[in-house]
Motif scaffolding. Structure first.
Motif, mmCIF file in Angstrom:
data_model
loop_
_atom_site.group_PDB
_atom_site.id
_atom_site.type_symbol
_atom_site.label_atom_id
_atom_site.label_comp_id
_atom_site.label_asym_id
_atom_site.label_seq_id
_atom_site.Cartn_x
_atom_site.Cartn_y
_atom_site.Cartn_z
ATOM 1 N N TYR A 1 0.986 -1.261 0.033
ATOM 2 C CA TYR A 1 0.004 0.001 -0.122
ATOM 3 C C TYR A 1 0.921 1.204 0.092
ATOM 4 O O TYR A 1 1.828 1.240 0.676
ATOM 5 C CB TYR A 1 -0.884 0.117 1.394
ATOM 6 N N GLN A 2 0.564 2.118 -0.930
ATOM 7 C CA GLN A 2 1.087 3.501 -0.822
ATOM 8 C C GLN A 2 0.205 4.641 0.144
ATOM 9 O O GLN A 2 -0.720 4.817 -0.142
ATOM 10 C CB GLN A 2 1.321 3.943 -2.104
ATOM 11 N N ILE A 3 1.164 5.021 0.897
ATOM 12 C CA ILE A 3 0.553 6.275 1.791
ATOM 13 C C ILE A 3 1.095 7.683 1.359
ATOM 14 O O ILE A 3 2.285 7.758 1.168
ATOM 15 C CB ILE A 3 0.850 6.163 3.369
ATOM 16 N N THR A 4 -0.079 8.566 0.966
ATOM 17 C CA THR A 4 0.526 9.946 0.562
ATOM 18 C C THR A 4 0.094 10.859 1.470
ATOM 19 O O THR A 4 0.204 12.007 1.299
ATOM 20 C CB THR A 4 -0.297 10.248 -0.915
ATOM 21 N N ASP A 5 -0.972 10.336 2.406
ATOM 22 C CA ASP A 5 -1.389 11.203 3.704
ATOM 23 C C ASP A 5 -1.132 10.653 4.907
ATOM 24 O O ASP A 5 -1.683 9.237 5.134
ATOM 25 C CB ASP A 5 -3.121 11.497 3.275
ATOM 26 N N ALA A 6 -0.536 11.421 5.621
ATOM 27 C CA ALA A 6 -0.100 10.857 7.031
ATOM 28 C C ALA A 6 -1.176 10.393 7.953
ATOM 29 O O ALA A 6 -1.272 9.533 8.607
ATOM 30 C CB ALA A 6 0.858 12.060 7.663
ATOM 31 N N ASN A 7 -2.355 10.903 7.721
ATOM 32 C CA ASN A 7 -3.626 10.374 8.438
ATOM 33 C C ASN A 7 -3.941 8.958 8.240
ATOM 34 O O ASN A 7 -4.444 8.408 9.256
ATOM 35 C CB ASN A 7 -4.827 11.203 8.140
ATOM 36 N N GLU A 8 -3.581 8.401 7.301
ATOM 37 C CA GLU A 8 -3.640 7.086 6.693
ATOM 38 C C GLU A 8 -2.626 6.176 7.863
ATOM 39 O O GLU A 8 -2.884 4.833 7.648
ATOM 40 C CB GLU A 8 -3.749 6.573 5.360
ATOM 41 N N ILE A 9 -1.588 6.880 8.133
ATOM 42 C CA ILE A 9 -0.469 5.754 8.708
ATOM 43 C C ILE A 9 -0.795 5.036 9.756
ATOM 44 O O ILE A 9 -0.724 3.896 9.585
ATOM 45 C CB ILE A 9 0.684 6.708 9.106
ATOM 46 N N PRO A 10 -1.667 5.607 10.943
ATOM 47 C CA PRO A 10 -1.940 4.526 11.994
ATOM 48 C C PRO A 10 -2.932 3.322 11.547
ATOM 49 O O PRO A 10 -2.401 2.301 11.801
ATOM 50 C CB PRO A 10 -2.558 5.435 13.016
ATOM 51 N N HIS A 11 -3.763 3.573 10.782
ATOM 52 C CA HIS A 11 -4.569 2.625 10.559
ATOM 53 C C HIS A 11 -3.990 1.504 9.413
ATOM 54 O O HIS A 11 -4.275 0.371 9.394
ATOM 55 C CB HIS A 11 -6.088 2.799 10.344
ATOM 56 N N VAL A 12 -3.120 2.063 8.585
ATOM 57 C CA VAL A 12 -2.635 1.174 7.367
ATOM 58 C C VAL A 12 -1.703 0.416 7.925
ATOM 59 O O VAL A 12 -1.513 -0.637 7.741
ATOM 60 C CB VAL A 12 -1.978 2.152 6.397
ATOM 61 N N LEU A 13 -0.766 0.843 8.906
ATOM 62 C CA LEU A 13 0.221 0.080 9.649
ATOM 63 C C LEU A 13 -0.520 -0.982 10.522
ATOM 64 O O LEU A 13 0.163 -1.937 10.698
ATOM 65 C CB LEU A 13 1.218 0.946 10.588
ATOM 66 N N ALA A 14 -1.456 -0.561 11.212
ATOM 67 C CA ALA A 14 -2.272 -1.762 11.988
ATOM 68 C C ALA A 14 -2.641 -2.831 11.169
ATOM 69 O O ALA A 14 -2.472 -3.939 11.416
ATOM 70 C CB ALA A 14 -3.437 -1.071 12.690
ATOM 71 N N LYS A 15 -3.347 -2.434 9.858
ATOM 72 C CA LYS A 15 -3.443 -3.499 8.906
ATOM 73 C C LYS A 15 -2.262 -4.336 8.240
ATOM 74 O O LYS A 15 -2.202 -5.369 8.169
ATOM 75 C CB LYS A 15 -4.116 -2.616 7.679
ATOM 76 N N ALA A 16 -1.041 -3.605 8.241
ATOM 77 C CA ALA A 16 0.016 -4.202 7.689
ATOM 78 C C ALA A 16 0.510 -5.176 8.619
ATOM 79 O O ALA A 16 0.810 -6.361 8.354
ATOM 80 C CB ALA A 16 1.067 -3.251 7.469
ATOM 81 N N PHE A 17 0.441 -4.763 10.165
ATOM 82 C CA PHE A 17 1.063 -5.644 10.995
ATOM 83 C C PHE A 17 -0.125 -7.143 11.219
ATOM 84 O O PHE A 17 0.380 -8.173 11.272
ATOM 85 C CB PHE A 17 1.085 -5.118 12.180
ATOM 86 N N TYR A 18 -1.349 -6.723 11.097
ATOM 87 C CA TYR A 18 -2.372 -7.599 11.112
ATOM 88 C C TYR A 18 -2.169 -8.686 9.759
ATOM 89 O O TYR A 18 -2.217 -9.999 10.143
ATOM 90 C CB TYR A 18 -3.602 -6.783 11.072
ATOM 91 N N ILE A 19 -1.955 -8.106 8.697
ATOM 92 C CA ILE A 19 -2.014 -9.067 7.464
ATOM 93 C C ILE A 19 -0.510 -9.816 7.471
ATOM 94 O O ILE A 19 -0.554 -11.130 7.019
ATOM 95 C CB ILE A 19 -1.941 -8.116 6.413
ATOM 96 N N ALA A 20 0.367 -9.106 8.013
ATOM 97 C CA ALA A 20 1.789 -10.145 7.703
ATOM 98 C C ALA A 20 1.721 -11.133 8.629
ATOM 99 O O ALA A 20 2.459 -12.232 8.425
ATOM 100 C CB ALA A 20 2.785 -9.285 8.237
ATOM 101 N N LYS A 21 1.152 -11.164 9.975
ATOM 102 C CA LYS A 21 1.117 -12.347 10.760
ATOM 103 C C LYS A 21 0.077 -13.312 10.949
ATOM 104 O O LYS A 21 0.456 -14.266 11.360
ATOM 105 C CB LYS A 21 1.232 -11.234 12.393
ATOM 106 N N THR A 22 -0.881 -12.935 10.377
ATOM 107 C CA THR A 22 -2.086 -13.636 10.655
ATOM 108 C C THR A 22 -2.380 -14.561 9.472
ATOM 109 O O THR A 22 -1.687 -14.601 8.328
ATOM 110 C CB THR A 22 -3.446 -12.925 10.650
ATOM 111 N N GLY A 23 -3.150 -15.597 9.500
ATOM 112 C CA GLY A 23 -3.432 -16.554 8.555
ATOM 113 C C GLY A 23 -2.024 -17.455 7.929
ATOM 114 O O GLY A 23 -1.281 -17.482 8.889
ATOM 115 N N ARG A 24 -1.740 -17.157 6.672
ATOM 116 C CA ARG A 24 -0.544 -17.792 6.046
ATOM 117 C C ARG A 24 0.361 -16.324 6.119
ATOM 118 O O ARG A 24 0.084 -15.526 5.238
ATOM 119 C CB ARG A 24 -0.575 -18.416 4.709
ATOM 120 N N PRO A 25 1.536 -16.495 6.938
ATOM 121 C CA PRO A 25 2.045 -15.138 7.053
ATOM 122 C C PRO A 25 2.663 -14.705 5.950
ATOM 123 O O PRO A 25 3.018 -15.453 4.843
ATOM 124 C CB PRO A 25 3.156 -15.593 8.183
ATOM 125 N N GLY A 26 2.968 -13.359 5.477
ATOM 126 C CA GLY A 26 3.848 -13.103 4.434
ATOM 127 C C GLY A 26 4.385 -11.580 4.707
ATOM 128 O O GLY A 26 3.979 -11.104 5.657
#
Lengths: 579, 195
Positions: free
Chosen positions: A147-172
């Motif tokens: 994901y590309q972030i161009t507006d800092a307001n997205e940072i907290p929830h996009v990073l939260a999503k990133a950690f969740y996706i990386a670690k859950t299910g089949r990791p990646g």
């Protein structure tokens, strides 16, 4: 600049907002996710994050590598030895493209990573700005999500999503590209909220009882059940459940290269490694079992050999968290979707305790054949030159199977995985699916940070070592006490072996020369020695292990030794060659 | 045997997702014959309609891989018998030619076409139908000087589908119901969207 004092109150999203920069928001996200170690390399487009990092050094360890590929392999090693998510920082353009090999490696080996790349200002996107590259599109096929972030307001929830996706299910691996303006932008920060649900993302399929029951029935009726397992057992933290499962059923169990160390290598039911250079018995008997129970593995072609002659006689039960793996390569009789931490205990409840010692004996008989034909000579050679196998065996004797062994790719990797002994999970770290030469040295650095109390030994070939030897600089700067063994056969050995066996010994560009590795290490203030005589081996390994810091031991081994057994490409697993 | 399959994918509406899905085909060297992306019946959910010629086995695996993408909710594949599908076609012809020739009017009626724009110099007709139907009108108009022709991608309705509203509700629940079990449509015993 002040770092935010994160207390329970202001991590919850309903607090009074504080003004911070996007860069600070990134680091706050890391802290909220429990990150302590970051591997990275600064550059123009990620400077605001590095500027913010200057104030976070009491909370975050940043390991400055010598090349971004080193950073991502180190993060992989970290993730594999710790079971946590590895973190990488890189700048835009070349910094980001240098991550691609590691992303592909992590993708195919299901390693959880969050990589942050800097990007040019949003208004410059698409203008061929300095160090601009289309990182999102370059990395799309080798990331679980990006994901590309161009507006800092997205940072907290996009990073939260990133950690969740990386670690859950089949990791990646997940890559987040943040434009420089977003890193600099001030936002009203209300705290960090971890992500635990994305509506379009199902990390775990629901376990279906009927399949568990069908699987149990097949297992209970089996005369010759055979369990093959992969990294899913380790990624699912299901080592205990798995051990209990095979012990109750009395199933012989063989591992894939990445599943190795999930159970002790000398467990009474362990029958060795599958695959092209795996052990003789599990390969041959794959084509004789009546029920094949595959746990957290993906039937890679290096494991199955020729597919139309693979386990055709057997009913196949496939346990996997990733439904797209079911039937991908091998047609399944009963699919058991789900996290093996849940499915294994459910399945175990329904199976009858059994003793399959006669069947297990068939494995032992073939094992004896392999010992006689291959292993005996490899581990106790009568030849004057040393073999790779005896180095690994001596290492086993000295570490009692307690070390983490990180291998590169090639002959030494196969030999190390064939002969290494492990009695702890997460001990065998190697580039399995992608086969990335140059993986081991940086991965060993990361592995040490991921498991600081364990001995980490990198076993590397003379070819692979030269691909990422710049990371000796990282070892020097951060005093990382990793032990390095170079098994030097003065060839690109695996390719040479194939050229010998399948290309009439036409040795085309496999003759690789090396620098004086000990002198190179010395240049980085790393102690070491090179040995070529068997009498020196034990002492040299002991010296290496006893040495307080990092140590490089070069062992000159037989130039034209081959790794056997071998399932030649295009052959069935039962056609495995002992010589 | 290779045959025509229509793949229907329900997704979030996000930048880059088109590429993420498209490369899954190009990675396997599969040509996309037709691709349509538009909002679906469910608010905020986009629907991809992709037509390819492939073996069923390949299509099934491909759908599983597509469904695995984080922003994809569901992927279905169907043969032509299992769907109702249409394409839209536009034809530009010289007005003087068709104004003079009565036959054209009859022809248009026959193919269910209608005039969208009539100008002094040209007229644009529109028709919808399956490939052979829109193709047939090209051939019919060719003698009258067809200036330009364009055809849209296929849009398709799955005959046995109940739509996505109910599915979406289940996806939005944290603990999904039995209905959203991954790939349940791939079980041979079950029909797509079990009706």
């Amino acid at each position: 600049m002040q770092t935010l004092e994160i207390t329970k109150e202001n991590t919850s999203a309903s607090k009074e907002p504080v003004t911070i920069t996007g860069s600070q928001a990134v680091l706050e996200a890391f802290i909220a996710e429990g990150v302590k170690t970051v591997f990275g390399y600064p550059g123009g487009a990620i400077m605001p994050i590095y500027d913010a990092l200057y104030d976070y050094t009491d909370k975050l360890d940043h390991i400055l590598v010598r090349h971004e590929q080193g950073a991502i392999h180190a993060a992989q090693g970290f993730a594999r030895s710790s079971g946590k998510t590895g973190i990488v920082f890189a700048t835009s353009g070349p910094g980001a493209t240098n991550l691609v090999t590691g992303l592909a490696d992590a993708m195919i080996d299901s390693t959880p990573l969050v990589c942050i790349t800097g990007q040019v200002f949003a208004h410059l996107l698409g203008t061929d700005a300095f160090q601009e590259t289309d990182v999102i599109n370059i990395t799309t096929p080798v990331t679980k999500w990006n994901y590309q972030i161009t507006d800092a307001n997205e940072i907290p929830h996009v990073l939260a999503k990133a950690f969740y996706i990386a670690k859950t299910g089949r990791p990646g691996p997940v890559l987040i590209d943040i434009t420089k303006n977003a890193q600099l932008q001030k936002i009203e920060y209300t705290g960090y909220e971890k992500c635990n649900h994305i509506r379009s993302y199902r990390p775990k399929p629901i376990v279906r009882k009927e399949y568990i029951e069908q699987a149990a029935q097949l297992i209970n009726e089996a005369q010759k059940p055979f369990v093959i397992f992969g990294q899913g057992v380790i990624l699912g933290r299901a080592e205990k459940e798995f051990k209990a499962f095979i012990e109750k059923g009395g199933f012989p169990a063989a591992w894939t290269i990445l599943g190795m160390s999930a159970i002790d290598t000398d467990h009474p039911l362990a029958v060795g490694m599958l695959g092209m250079h795996g052990n003789y018995a599990p390969n041959v008997l794959t084509n004789e079992c009546d029920v094949l129970i595959a746990v957290g593995m993906r039937f890679d072609d290096r494991v199955t050999g020729r597919l139309d002659k693979y386990a055709k006689q057997a009913k196949i039960i496939h346990l996997d968290i990733d439904p797209s793996e079911i039937d991908k390569n091998v047609k399944t009789t009963v699919p058991v979707w789900g996290d093996c931490k849940e499915t294994l205990p459910q399945l175990m409840q329904l199976i009858q305790p059994k003793d399959h010692s006669a069947w297990l004996q068939e494995f032992r008989a073939l094992e004896a054949k392999e010992v006689e034909a291959v292993i005996q000579e490899e581990l106790n050679p009568i030849s004057e030159v040393m073999t790779m196998g005896e180095v690994i065996k001596t290492l086993n004797d000295l570490t009692n199977g307690e070390a983490i062994i990180v291998t590169d790719v090639g002959q030494h990797q196969m030999v190390a995985c064939r002969y290494a002994k492990f009695n702890q999970s997460k001990s065998n770290i190697t580039s399995g699916g992608l086969g990335t030469m140059g993986f081991a040295l940086p991965a060993a650095i990361g592995a040490k940070y991921g498991a600081p109390n364990r001995t980490v030994v990198a076993v590397i070939g003379d070819g692979g070592f030269q691909m990422t030897l710049q990371e000796l600089g990282t070892i020097m700067q951060f005093d990382v006490p990793v032990k390095i063994i170079i098994l030097n056969n003065q060839f690109l050995g695996m390719v040479r072996q194939w050229q010998q066996l399948f290309h009439d010994k036409r040795y085309s560009f496999v003759n690789i020369t090396s620098p004086d590795f000990v002198q190179v290490a010395k240049g980085y203030h790393i102690d070491g020695q090179s040995i070529s005589k068997r009498e020196q081996l034990k002492d040299a390994l002991q010296t290496m292990l006893n040495h307080a810091g990092s140590y490089l031991l070069e062992v000159m081994v037989g130039k034209e030794n081959n790794v056997f057994p071998m399932v030649p490409q295009g052959c069935s697993v039962s056609e495995i060659r002992l010589k | 045997m290779k045959q025509e399959f229509t793949i229907t994918v329900y997704t979030e509406n996000q930048v880059g997702l088109l590429n993420r899905i498209a490369i899954m085909f190009s990675r396997r060297k599969i040509n996309i014959e037709s691709l349509n992306v538009s909002p679906s019946e469910a608010e905020g959910i986009h629907r991809f309609t992709i037509v390819i010629n492939e073996f069923e086995d390949v299509v099934r695996k491909l759908c599983r891989q597509i469904e695995k993408q984080v922003e994809v909710l569901k992927a279905y594949y169907n043969t032509n018998e299992e769907i109702v599908w249409q394409e839209l076609a536009l034809y530009k012809v010289p007005t003087d030619q068709i104004a003079e020739k009565v036959k054209v009017e009859r022809l248009l009626r026959k193919y269910g076409a209608r005039a969208v724009v009539i100008r002094k110099d040209y007229t644009v007709f529109e028709t919808t139908g399956q490939r052979e139907e829109t193709e047939a009108l090209i051939n019919a108009l060719a003698p009258y000087g067809l200036i330009e022709f364009v055809r849209s991608a296929r849009v398709a309705i799955i005959k046995s589908s109940n739509g996505f509203h109910e599915k979406l509700k289940e996806f939005e629940e944290r603990e999904p119901g039995e209905e959203v079990i991954e790939n349940e449509f791939l079980d041979k015993q079950q029909e797509v969207f079990s009706m």
